[in-house]
Design a protein around this motif. Structure first.
Motif, PDB file in Angstrom:
ATOM      1  N   LYS A  85       0.814  -1.220   0.000  1.00  0.00           N
ATOM      2  CA  LYS A  85       0.000   0.000   0.000  1.00  0.00           C
ATOM      3  C   LYS A  85       0.846   1.267   0.000  1.00  0.00           C
ATOM      4  O   LYS A  85       0.338   2.356  -0.315  1.00  0.00           O
ATOM      5  CB  LYS A  85      -0.949  -0.011   1.204  1.00  0.00           C
ATOM      6  N   GLN A  86       2.130   1.144   0.337  1.00  0.00           N
ATOM      7  CA  GLN A  86       3.033   2.296   0.329  1.00  0.00           C
ATOM      8  C   GLN A  86       3.824   2.423  -0.967  1.00  0.00           C
ATOM      9  O   GLN A  86       4.537   3.408  -1.169  1.00  0.00           O
ATOM     10  CB  GLN A  86       4.024   2.175   1.496  1.00  0.00           C
ATOM     11  N   VAL A  87       3.697   1.442  -1.857  1.00  0.00           N
ATOM     12  CA  VAL A  87       4.527   1.397  -3.065  1.00  0.00           C
ATOM     13  C   VAL A  87       3.951   2.309  -4.146  1.00  0.00           C
ATOM     14  O   VAL A  87       2.767   2.234  -4.473  1.00  0.00           O
ATOM     15  CB  VAL A  87       4.638  -0.053  -3.595  1.00  0.00           C
ATOM     16  N   THR A  88       4.808   3.143  -4.716  1.00  0.00           N
ATOM     17  CA  THR A  88       4.410   4.008  -5.829  1.00  0.00           C
ATOM     18  C   THR A  88       5.250   3.751  -7.080  1.00  0.00           C
ATOM     19  O   THR A  88       5.016   4.365  -8.112  1.00  0.00           O
ATOM     20  CB  THR A  88       4.556   5.491  -5.436  1.00  0.00           C
ATOM     21  N   SER A  89       6.201   2.844  -6.997  1.00  0.00           N
ATOM     22  CA  SER A  89       7.093   2.561  -8.127  1.00  0.00           C
ATOM     23  C   SER A  89       6.426   1.602  -9.116  1.00  0.00           C
ATOM     24  O   SER A  89       5.397   0.983  -8.822  1.00  0.00           O
ATOM     25  CB  SER A  89       8.406   1.950  -7.621  1.00  0.00           C
ATOM     26  N   GLU A  90       7.044   1.464 -10.286  1.00  0.00           N
ATOM     27  CA  GLU A  90       6.496   0.603 -11.336  1.00  0.00           C
ATOM     28  C   GLU A  90       6.505  -0.867 -10.940  1.00  0.00           C
ATOM     29  O   GLU A  90       5.607  -1.629 -11.294  1.00  0.00           O
ATOM     30  CB  GLU A  90       7.297   0.789 -12.628  1.00  0.00           C
ATOM     31  N   TYR A  91       7.534  -1.253 -10.195  1.00  0.00           N
ATOM     32  CA  TYR A  91       7.677  -2.653  -9.789  1.00  0.00           C
ATOM     33  C   TYR A  91       7.801  -2.755  -8.274  1.00  0.00           C
ATOM     34  O   TYR A  91       8.373  -1.884  -7.621  1.00  0.00           O
ATOM     35  CB  TYR A  91       8.919  -3.288 -10.429  1.00  0.00           C
ATOM     36  N   VAL A  92       7.296  -3.873  -7.752  1.00  0.00           N
ATOM     37  CA  VAL A  92       7.510  -4.211  -6.352  1.00  0.00           C
ATOM     38  C   VAL A  92       8.195  -5.572  -6.301  1.00  0.00           C
ATOM     39  O   VAL A  92       7.844  -6.477  -7.070  1.00  0.00           O
ATOM     40  CB  VAL A  92       6.182  -4.238  -5.552  1.00  0.00           C
ATOM     41  N   VAL A  93       9.184  -5.697  -5.445  1.00  0.00           N
ATOM     42  CA  VAL A  93       9.827  -6.989  -5.200  1.00  0.00           C
ATOM     43  C   VAL A  93       9.403  -7.456  -3.820  1.00  0.00           C
ATOM     44  O   VAL A  93       9.708  -6.810  -2.814  1.00  0.00           O
ATOM     45  CB  VAL A  93      11.365  -6.892  -5.272  1.00  0.00           C
ATOM     46  N   PHE A  94       8.680  -8.568  -3.769  1.00  0.00           N
ATOM     47  CA  PHE A  94       8.361  -9.180  -2.485  1.00  0.00           C
ATOM     48  C   PHE A  94       9.549 -10.034  -2.068  1.00  0.00           C
ATOM     49  O   PHE A  94      10.060 -10.843  -2.844  1.00  0.00           O
ATOM     50  CB  PHE A  94       7.094 -10.027  -2.592  1.00  0.00           C
ATOM     51  N   PHE A  95       9.967  -9.868  -0.812  1.00  0.00           N
ATOM     52  CA  PHE A  95      11.246 -10.427  -0.377  1.00  0.00           C
ATOM     53  C   PHE A  95      11.105 -10.907   1.066  1.00  0.00           C
ATOM     54  O   PHE A  95      10.747 -10.133   1.954  1.00  0.00           O
ATOM     55  CB  PHE A  95      12.310  -9.324  -0.465  1.00  0.00           C
ATOM     56  N   GLN A 172      17.194 -20.954 -19.170  1.00  0.00           N
ATOM     57  CA  GLN A 172      17.201 -19.689 -19.894  1.00  0.00           C
ATOM     58  C   GLN A 172      15.961 -18.897 -19.517  1.00  0.00           C
ATOM     59  O   GLN A 172      15.029 -19.430 -18.917  1.00  0.00           O
ATOM     60  CB  GLN A 172      17.217 -19.932 -21.404  1.00  0.00           C
ATOM     61  N   GLN A 173      15.974 -17.629 -19.856  1.00  0.00           N
ATOM     62  CA  GLN A 173      14.796 -16.806 -19.627  1.00  0.00           C
ATOM     63  C   GLN A 173      13.621 -17.420 -20.375  1.00  0.00           C
ATOM     64  O   GLN A 173      13.710 -17.666 -21.572  1.00  0.00           O
ATOM     65  CB  GLN A 173      15.056 -15.387 -20.133  1.00  0.00           C
ATOM     66  N   GLN A 174      12.522 -17.673 -19.667  1.00  0.00           N
ATOM     67  CA  GLN A 174      11.404 -18.363 -20.314  1.00  0.00           C
ATOM     68  C   GLN A 174      10.105 -18.143 -19.541  1.00  0.00           C
ATOM     69  O   GLN A 174      10.126 -17.902 -18.327  1.00  0.00           O
ATOM     70  CB  GLN A 174      11.686 -19.856 -20.394  1.00  0.00           C
ATOM     71  N   PRO A 175       8.968 -18.250 -20.236  1.00  0.00           N
ATOM     72  CA  PRO A 175       7.683 -18.205 -19.534  1.00  0.00           C
ATOM     73  C   PRO A 175       7.556 -19.410 -18.601  1.00  0.00           C
ATOM     74  O   PRO A 175       8.082 -20.490 -18.877  1.00  0.00           O
ATOM     75  CB  PRO A 175       6.651 -18.281 -20.662  1.00  0.00           C
ATOM     76  N   THR A 176       6.869 -19.230 -17.506  1.00  0.00           N
ATOM     77  CA  THR A 176       6.588 -20.313 -16.581  1.00  0.00           C
ATOM     78  C   THR A 176       5.229 -20.039 -15.955  1.00  0.00           C
ATOM     79  O   THR A 176       4.582 -19.037 -16.277  1.00  0.00           O
ATOM     80  CB  THR A 176       7.705 -20.441 -15.522  1.00  0.00           C
ATOM     81  N   GLU A 177       4.777 -20.916 -15.081  1.00  0.00           N
ATOM     82  CA  GLU A 177       3.475 -20.714 -14.438  1.00  0.00           C
ATOM     83  C   GLU A 177       3.584 -20.483 -12.943  1.00  0.00           C
ATOM     84  O   GLU A 177       2.617 -20.047 -12.318  1.00  0.00           O
ATOM     85  CB  GLU A 177       2.568 -21.937 -14.689  1.00  0.00           C
ATOM     86  N   LEU A 178       4.763 -20.781 -12.386  1.00  0.00           N
ATOM     87  CA  LEU A 178       4.872 -20.786 -10.930  1.00  0.00           C
ATOM     88  C   LEU A 178       6.078 -19.978 -10.459  1.00  0.00           C
ATOM     89  O   LEU A 178       7.173 -20.099 -10.999  1.00  0.00           O
ATOM     90  CB  LEU A 178       5.015 -22.226 -10.428  1.00  0.00           C
ATOM     91  N   ALA A 179       5.857 -19.163  -9.451  1.00  0.00           N
ATOM     92  CA  ALA A 179       6.921 -18.438  -8.759  1.00  0.00           C
ATOM     93  C   ALA A 179       6.593 -18.470  -7.279  1.00  0.00           C
ATOM     94  O   ALA A 179       5.450 -18.735  -6.892  1.00  0.00           O
ATOM     95  CB  ALA A 179       7.014 -17.004  -9.259  1.00  0.00           C
ATOM     96  N   GLU A 180       7.587 -18.190  -6.441  1.00  0.00           N
ATOM     97  CA  GLU A 180       7.372 -18.258  -4.998  1.00  0.00           C
ATOM     98  C   GLU A 180       7.687 -16.913  -4.346  1.00  0.00           C
ATOM     99  O   GLU A 180       8.507 -16.150  -4.836  1.00  0.00           O
ATOM    100  CB  GLU A 180       8.212 -19.371  -4.376  1.00  0.00           C
ATOM    101  N   PHE A 181       7.053 -16.680  -3.197  1.00  0.00           N
ATOM    102  CA  PHE A 181       7.160 -15.392  -2.525  1.00  0.00           C
ATOM    103  C   PHE A 181       8.509 -15.167  -1.845  1.00  0.00           C
ATOM    104  O   PHE A 181       8.755 -14.059  -1.358  1.00  0.00           O
ATOM    105  CB  PHE A 181       6.056 -15.235  -1.477  1.00  0.00           C
ATOM    106  N   HIS A 182       9.365 -16.178  -1.803  1.00  0.00           N
ATOM    107  CA  HIS A 182      10.690 -15.934  -1.234  1.00  0.00           C
ATOM    108  C   HIS A 182      11.290 -14.672  -1.858  1.00  0.00           C
ATOM    109  O   HIS A 182      11.845 -13.827  -1.181  1.00  0.00           O
ATOM    110  CB  HIS A 182      11.607 -17.124  -1.497  1.00  0.00           C
ATOM    111  N   CYS A 183      11.153 -14.585  -3.200  1.00  0.00           N
ATOM    112  CA  CYS A 183      11.590 -13.392  -3.923  1.00  0.00           C
ATOM    113  C   CYS A 183      10.908 -13.391  -5.283  1.00  0.00           C
ATOM    114  O   CYS A 183      11.007 -14.377  -6.027  1.00  0.00           O
ATOM    115  CB  CYS A 183      13.112 -13.396  -4.074  1.00  0.00           C
TER     116      CYS A 183
END
Length: 324
Positions: A85-95, A172-183
Motif C-alpha cells: 500500500k506504500q509502493v508508488t514505483s512501477e515494480y515491487v519486489v516481495f522479499f 534460460q529466460q522463459q515463460p513459466t506458471e509458478l513463482a514463490e514469494f521468497h523473492c
C-alpha cells in the motif's frame, strides 16, 4: 547509490518475515551489499524481539529505508499488503527475511520484465547453505485442470533439490506458471486488476493463488535465471523465533488457508488436499521436535519415546499459541 537515484527508482523492495527473525541481519545486509540497481526499500516488522527491533530501527535510520512496525504477529500476506500500500514505483519486489542474494540479482529481473512485458518475474531460487548451490525452484506449473467434472489444482516445482551446477546450462529466460514469494518482482499495476494479496491465505499456497490470479487476468510469469537468490530455511535459531514460527506453521493457520483456497477456486477435495492434511505439523516436527528429541535422547528407542512425548505436547501448545 545516491539519493536521487533511489528517489527515481522503478523498484521498491518490500521485506517481510517469513517464519523467524534470527536471519534478519544476514538477509538485509545481503541486499545492500549485492544490489547495484537503484531501489527503495520498505521493511515491515511484525513484532520482532527487542534486539531485532532495535537493529532494524538503527538500519532504517542509517540506510534511509521505510520501517513499518506492528506490535503483533501478522501473516506474511498481511505484512506484504501493508508494504504494498506504500509502493508508488512501477515494480515491487516481495522479499522474505530469510533470503540472501547473489551479486547483480535485481537488474536482470527488471530487464526481463521490460523486454518481455512480464507481469511477474522470478529469479532462480536456491535453498539452504552453502548458498547458491542447491535449487529450490526454477519455475514450475500451476493452474486448474478439469477432469471428470472435478476441478483439480496443479502445482509442480521444477528442479527442486538438484545441484545448480548440474542444471544451470539448461536454464534460460522463459515463460513459466509458478513463482514463490521468497523473492519475486511484480508489476505494481496488476494489483489494480486483481486486488491486494489474499489475507485469508494465512500460511500456505499464497504464491499459487497469486500466479493463478495473474494468469486469469491475462498476465504472464517468467523465470529469469540470470538473477540468483537463496532462501535459508530454519530451524529457528533463537528462542525468540519459536512463538512466531509455531504460529506461522500452526495447524489452524494451515487448515484455514487450505479451506479458503479450495472454496475460492471451487476445487475438489482430492489427493492434493488430503496429502496436505496428513502433513499438518510436519514443519514443527522436522525443525523443532525431532532435533530436540535427538539432543536429549539416548539411542534410537529413546528418540522415539521423547519424540512421541514432544508431539503430544506440541498438540496442546499448538492450540494454545493460535488462541492468542
Amino acid at each position: 547509490m545516491n539519493l536521487s537515484a533511489i528517489a527515481n527508482s522503478q523498484v521498491t523492495i518490500v521485506v517481510v518475515p517469513r517464519e523467524r527473525f534470527s536471519y534478519t541481519r544476514e538477509s538485509l545486509e545481503s541486499i545492500y551489499e549485492h544490489t547495484n540497481y537503484p531501489f527503495n526499500l520498505i521493511y515491515v516488522d511484525v513484532n520482532s524481539p527487542p534486539h531485532i527491533r532495535d537493529y532494524l530501527r538503527e538500519q532504517a535510520q542509517q540506510k534511509q529505508f521505510q520501517l513499518i512496525r506492528s506490535d503483533k504477529y501478522l501473516s506474511p500476506n498481511c505484512a506484504r499488503n501493508i508494504g504494498l500500500k506504500q509502493v508508488t514505483s512501477e515494480y515491487v519486489v516481495f522479499f522474505d527475511n530469510d533470503v540472501v542474494v547473489a551479486p547483480n540479482w535485481l537488474k536482470p529481473l527488471v530487464d526481463c520484465a521490460q523486454t518481455t512485458g512480464a507481469t511477474l518475474v522470478s529469479p532462480l531460487l536456491c535453498q539452504g547453505t552453502p548458498v547458491h548451490q542447491e535449487v529450490h525452484c526454477a519455475g514450475g506449473e500451476t493452474g486448474i485442470r478439469v477432469e471428470k467434472h472435478r476441478r483439480r489444482i496443479v502445482e509442480k516445482i521444477y528442479y527442486q533439490g538438484r545441484q545448480l551446477a548440474d542444471i544451470k546450462p539448461q536454464l534460460q529466460q522463459q515463460p513459466t506458471e509458478l513463482a514463490e514469494f521468497h523473492c519475486m518482482l511484480v508489476r505494481t499495476e496488476i494489483f489494480q486488476q486483481i486486488g491486494f494479496l489474499d489475507e485469508a491465505l494465512l500460511s500456505t499456497k499464497e504464491h499459487v493463488d497469486l500466479c493463478m490470479l495473474i494468469a486469469e487476468a491475462g498476465g504472464t510469469v517468467y523465470l529469469e535465471p540470470e538473477s540468483l537468490v537463496t532462501y535459508v530455511p530454519g530451524p529457528p535459531l533463537e528462542w525468540t523465533d519459536l512463538h512466531y514460527y509455531m504460529l506461522r506453521w500452526s495447524d489452524r493457520w494451515e487448515l484455514s488457508s487450505l479451506k479458503h483456497l479450495r472454496q475460492k477456486w471451487n476445487l475438489s477435495e482430492d489427493e492434493y488436499f488430503q496429502n496436505r492434511y496428513k502433513r499438518l505439523g510436519s514443519r514443527r516436527h522436522m525443525t523443532i521436535i525431532h532435533p530436540f528429541a535427538r539432543k536429549v535422547s539416548i539411542g534410537n528407542f529413546g528418540f522415539r519415546v521423547v519424540a512421541k512425548i514432544l508431539r503430544l505436547m506440541d498438540r496442546v501448545l499448538n492450540r494454545w499459541i493460535t488462541s492468542w
